[in-house]
Design a protein around this motif. Structure first.
Motif, short mmCIF file in Angstrom:
data_model
loop_
_atom_site.label_atom_id
_atom_site.label_comp_id
_atom_site.label_asym_id
_atom_site.label_seq_id
_atom_site.Cartn_x
_atom_site.Cartn_y
_atom_site.Cartn_z
N ALA A 1 4.47 -20.68 45.15
CA ALA A 1 4.48 -20.35 43.72
C ALA A 1 5.58 -21.09 42.98
N VAL A 2 6.77 -21.13 43.55
CA VAL A 2 7.87 -21.85 42.91
C VAL A 2 7.56 -23.34 42.83
N ALA A 3 7.05 -23.90 43.90
CA ALA A 3 6.71 -25.33 43.92
C ALA A 3 5.64 -25.65 42.89
N ALA A 4 4.63 -24.80 42.80
CA ALA A 4 3.53 -25.06 41.85
C ALA A 4 4.00 -24.97 40.41
N MET A 5 4.78 -23.95 40.08
CA MET A 5 5.22 -23.76 38.70
C MET A 5 6.20 -24.84 38.26
N GLY A 6 6.95 -25.40 39.21
CA GLY A 6 7.88 -26.45 38.86
C GLY A 6 7.26 -27.83 38.80
N SER A 7 6.00 -27.95 39.21
CA SER A 7 5.37 -29.27 39.30
C SER A 7 4.58 -29.67 38.06
N GLN A 8 4.24 -28.69 37.19
CA GLN A 8 3.51 -29.00 35.96
C GLN A 8 3.74 -27.90 34.93
N PRO A 9 3.53 -28.17 33.63
CA PRO A 9 3.69 -27.14 32.60
C PRO A 9 2.74 -25.97 32.86
N TRP A 10 3.22 -24.77 32.59
CA TRP A 10 2.41 -23.60 32.90
C TRP A 10 1.12 -23.55 32.09
N GLN A 11 1.10 -24.17 30.91
CA GLN A 11 -0.11 -24.16 30.08
C GLN A 11 -1.27 -24.90 30.76
N SER B 1 7.17 -30.49 45.40
CA SER B 1 8.62 -30.54 45.17
C SER B 1 9.09 -31.90 44.68
N THR B 2 8.31 -32.95 44.93
CA THR B 2 8.70 -34.28 44.45
C THR B 2 8.55 -34.41 42.94
N ALA B 3 7.77 -33.51 42.31
CA ALA B 3 7.59 -33.53 40.86
C ALA B 3 8.27 -32.33 40.20
N PHE B 4 9.10 -31.63 40.95
CA PHE B 4 9.72 -30.40 40.46
C PHE B 4 10.69 -30.69 39.32
N ARG B 5 10.55 -29.89 38.24
CA ARG B 5 11.46 -29.98 37.09
C ARG B 5 11.87 -28.58 36.69
N ALA B 6 13.16 -28.33 36.69
CA ALA B 6 13.67 -26.99 36.38
C ALA B 6 13.37 -26.57 34.95
N MET C 1 2.39 -28.59 53.38
CA MET C 1 2.21 -29.94 52.85
C MET C 1 2.20 -29.93 51.32
N PHE C 2 1.51 -28.94 50.72
CA PHE C 2 1.48 -28.84 49.26
C PHE C 2 2.89 -28.64 48.71
N ALA C 3 3.66 -27.74 49.31
CA ALA C 3 5.00 -27.44 48.81
C ALA C 3 5.88 -28.69 48.85
N VAL D 1 -5.66 -30.21 42.36
CA VAL D 1 -5.50 -30.98 41.12
C VAL D 1 -4.03 -31.36 40.92
N ILE D 2 -3.12 -30.43 41.23
CA ILE D 2 -1.69 -30.72 41.12
C ILE D 2 -1.31 -31.89 42.03
N VAL D 3 -1.79 -31.88 43.25
CA VAL D 3 -1.49 -32.96 44.20
C VAL D 3 -2.05 -34.28 43.70
N ASP D 4 -3.27 -34.25 43.14
CA ASP D 4 -3.87 -35.46 42.55
C ASP D 4 -2.96 -36.05 41.47
N ASN D 5 -2.50 -35.18 40.57
CA ASN D 5 -1.68 -35.64 39.45
C ASN D 5 -0.34 -36.20 39.90
N ILE D 6 0.21 -35.65 40.97
CA ILE D 6 1.51 -36.10 41.45
C ILE D 6 1.40 -37.43 42.20
N THR D 7 0.44 -37.52 43.10
CA THR D 7 0.36 -38.70 43.97
C THR D 7 -0.39 -39.87 43.33
N GLY D 8 -1.26 -39.57 42.36
CA GLY D 8 -2.04 -40.63 41.73
C GLY D 8 -3.18 -41.14 42.60
N ASN D 9 -3.42 -40.48 43.72
CA ASN D 9 -4.59 -40.82 44.55
C ASN D 9 -5.14 -39.53 45.15
N ARG D 10 -6.25 -39.65 45.84
CA ARG D 10 -6.92 -38.46 46.34
C ARG D 10 -6.69 -38.18 47.82
#
Length: 487
Positions: free
Chosen positions: A280-290, A211-216, A205-207, A301-310
């Motif tokens: 790992a690929v899905a997580a790193m592509g979903s937000q800046p590594w910093q 993937s909906t916020a994935f940026r190469a 489910m996380f992946a 937290v990544i899922v929160d930021n992508i979906t805008g809800n909890r």
């Protein structure tokens, strides 16, 4: 206890017979064979997936940046080579004790004690580290569902910057797992299998969400800290693969171990590696590594930021709370079986190898493990635990790789349900890969590890060698030991 007939050097070199070994007075001789192939595979997956993927990112990503994906692959490759070595030895020496028992049968008592110390360190610290991570996700779940997180004073270690006093949720988790293990191995395996299925579903489910916020372009600065950063991160991440060892600790509780254990190890390796790479690929592509540094319960937290809800993160966190439970359960199980094997061999007090007649489990050593792990989990921060797991596991993996070659030379006709492909290149590569990651660990980890091994060897020289079952126990141990030294 009779006085040992062998000199100290010869005691240190004697080997435990693969078949018909003596046991220490007052210990149980064996455990009950109740586990099947599926349950054993779920043990491997349960002990591995979760230990790293749910909460190692805040520790590893700041070391390697987006190249942490390579660190996962690197650590997985080393673990995969070692897993094949484990599979062969587990099929040839199907007893409890994992790498400790393999070292005892091939390299001698002294090396076995070192490996036993490494495994006790690996499993004890791994269980504590996972319990700390579980506490982080429990706090996140409480915040999502009830709007109130667990107070920092009772959910963080004293040395953490947020003013913690004790990590109470971690201690409670250890106590629950201990109760399950005391109740019975088969029952624990069934609970674990259910939790593993939940875990894999949650990670899938996380992946999908990530993937909906994935940026190469988030992989453009791929190696900000160079190859050394990748190596450091691989050393930290390696502890998330050590659960594969847990499969071989069940050597005396598995039906048809010569075939079941190798199949379970390899199946667990394939499942674990696939899940890690995808997440790992899905997580790193979903937000800046910093953004990963200091991001506790990072996947939620990544899922929160992508979906805008909890909603999504609440499901993820609930799944993590359930599934990380299974990691704690299986790693604690592994440590109790190492203690059982060492107690039965007389290198630790025999009371650690006493089995309850009703449940068929070593109750005393399970209680001892729970107390020690609870202290670590309650009082030591997570970042101080991860590398200690890696160094213990890597040392054990190297010894297992060497043991494959030694046993092939000394007992070529010993029945083996599985043989390492590409022998002898594969075990050599396994030892080299693990040694390379070992070399990359921080200096303070080496100091702590050296101190721990020194304590273990001192205990052996003062107490263990005098109480070894090979000194002349129930089955003519002294004569048997002398024969193995001569060979």
């Amino acid at each position: 206890m009779p006085t040992p007939a062998l000199s100290v050097p010869r005691q240190m070199l004697r080997r435990r017979p693969v078949r018909g070994a003596p046991v220490a007075d007052g210990s149980s001789n064996h455990l009950r064979r109740r586990l099947g192939g599926f349950q054993l595979t779920m043990f491997g997956v349960g002990a591995t997936v979760g230990a790293g993927i749910f909460f190692v990112f805040p520790e590893a990503v700041p070391q390697a940046g987006p190249a942490v994906v390579v660190s996962f692959v690197m650590a997985g490759a080393a673990a995969g080579l070692a897993a094949m070595c484990y599979a062969e030895l587990a099929s040839a020496v199907p007893i409890s004790g994992s790498a400790y028992s393999y070292a005892y049968a091939t390299l001698g008592e002294f090396v076995a004690v070192v490996v036993g110390a490494c495994l006790l360190l690996e499993y004890g610290v791994s269980t504590a580290a996972v319990s700390v991570g579980w506490s982080q996700y429990l706090s996140k779940l409480s915040l999502n569902v009830f709007g109130v997180s667990v107070p920092q004073a009772i959910s963080s270690a004293p040395w953490e910057s947020d003013g913690g006093v004790v990590n109470l949720p971690a201690i409670i988790l250890v106590a629950i797992c201990a109760a399950l293990l005391i109740g019975g191995t088969s029952e624990s395996a069934k609970v674990n299998a259910v939790m593993v299925v939940i875990k894999l579903g949650v990670l899938l489910m996380f992946a999908v969400i990530a993937s909906t916020a994935f940026r190469a372009d988030r992989f453009s600065d791929f190696t900000p800290f160079g190859f050394s950063g990748i190596s450091w991160a691989a050393g930290t991440i390696f502890f998330s693969y050590v659960g594969l060892d847990a499969v071989s600790t069940a050597g005396e509780e598995v039906k048809d171990p010569q075939h079941t254990i190798p199949r379970a190890i390899m199946a667990a390796l394939l499942i674990v590696t696939g899940v890690y790479v995808v997440v790992a690929v899905a997580a790193m592509g979903s937000q800046p590594w910093q953004n990963f540094e200091g991001q506790n319960a990072g996947l939620a937290v990544i899922v929160d930021n992508i979906t805008g809800n909890r909603v999504g993160s609440t499901v993820l966190v609930a799944g993590a709370v359930i599934s990380i439970f299974s990691v704690t359960l299986v790693t604690m199980y592994g440590q109790t079986r190492i203690l059982f094997a060492m107690g039965r061999d007389g290198l630790l007090p025999a009371t650690l190898a006493k089995v309850n007649s009703r449940t068929g489990t070593p109750v005393t050593n399970t209680v001892i493990v729970a107390v020690v792990v609870a202290i670590l989990a309650g009082l030591v921060p997570l970042q101080r635990l991860a590398e200690m797991v890696s160094i213990g596991a890597l040392t054990a993996f190297i010894v297992v790789s060497v043991a494959v070659v030694v046993l092939r030379v000394r007992e070529p006709d010993l029945p083996r349900g599985f043989k390492v492909p590409g022998y002898p290149i594969t075990p050599v590569l396994s030892a080299a890969a693990c040694g390379w990651i070992l070399y990359s660990l921080h200096w303070y980890t080496w100091i702590a590890f050296t101190g721990w091994v020194a304590v273990a060897l001192t205990f052996y020289l003062v107490w263990g060698r005098r109480h070894s079952a090979l000194n002349g126990g129930q089955n003519g141990g002294t004569a048997m030991a002398q024969a193995h030294v001569r060979s």
